[in-house]
Write an enzyme that holds these catalytic residues in place. Sequence first.
Site, PDB file in Angstrom:
ATOM      1  N   LYS A 180       0.815  -1.210   0.000  1.00 27.69           N
ATOM      2  CA  LYS A 180       0.000   0.000   0.000  1.00 27.69           C
ATOM      3  C   LYS A 180       0.848   1.260   0.000  1.00 27.69           C
ATOM      4  CE  LYS A 180      -3.174  -2.546   2.988  1.00 27.69           C
ATOM      5  NZ  LYS A 180      -3.780  -2.581   4.338  1.00 27.69           N
TER       6      LYS A 180
ATOM      7  N   ARG B 213     -10.661  -6.655  13.812  1.00 26.61           N
ATOM      8  CA  ARG B 213     -11.290  -6.070  12.633  1.00 26.61           C
ATOM      9  C   ARG B 213     -12.638  -6.714  12.368  1.00 26.61           C
ATOM     10  NH1 ARG B 213      -9.524  -1.888  13.349  1.00 26.61           N
ATOM     11  NH2 ARG B 213      -7.293  -1.706  13.452  1.00 26.61           N
TER      12      ARG B 213
END
Length: 260
Positions: free
Chosen positions: A59, A250
């Site tokens: 990323k 998450r």
Amino acid sequence: MPELIEIESYRRLADEVLGRQVAGVDAPDAWYLKGGLTATAITDALVGRSIVGDRRLGKLLMLDLDDDHTLGLRFGMTGRLVVDGLVSIERLEYSTARHERAWDRFTMRFAGGGDLRMRDPRRLGGVFLDPDMDRLGFEATTLTRRQLARVLGTSMAPLKTRLMDQSRLAGLGNLLTDEVLFRAGLDPARPAGSLSDTELRRLHRVIRRTLAELIDRGGSHTGDFQIARVPGATCPRDGAPIQRRVVGGRATYSCPEHQA
DNA sequence: ATTGTGGCCTGCCCGC
DNA sequence: TGCGGGCAGGCCACAA
């Protein structure tokens, strides 16, 4: 949110600035400068330099300068790249569709006109000079089966957590990880090291194929599973009620029927 | 070393 | 109508 796929799109947009020389820098947000960087230091490092290359690892977007230094851009969850006023991705999952100049955390203005901006409402991204690439693991788009075996190891941590660990495997975020585990028919909560040879081969194939496919489609949110990543959804494959759990801290959606 | 937890950032949406 | 709380997740600090 920007995951590997969105950052790849940003990289292609950044092609537009190759060969351009930096004339000025706006870095109004000290929080956004990472690794001890200051507005003065980043301005001194950039002004007068030209952008000679763009690269991506996971990323992290990197812009190479003509003096062998590298500018590293990390987009967090809500960061977008704007070049000459153009965006590569209009709609970003979990971010707002609005654009406010106040969200421009970092700008490079170029000689001869045009600029490159990082627009990030949540300020979860950041700017680095000569980012430490050693902190990132294998690039997900070129992942080999052997590398995947190393990523998972004999770990007892949840499979999903290990796949999202950027120091081991660079590029997969929450959406993409749920997508590949849905496609591979694997339970996100399974111990990472518990996969059989067959399952590991399948997961490897799915990761490679899914990334290639969604890059073509144009985003992490274009995955087959994304319509089911909402409370109360049913599995697009077999109609079973989709399960929502917290795995590795998450929000995690999976099908209890075919993901085992 | 490995694994888990909590906090940070801020816009947005829901319920009162 | 306004407001408070919860949520989103990438990343990091910290603890055991």
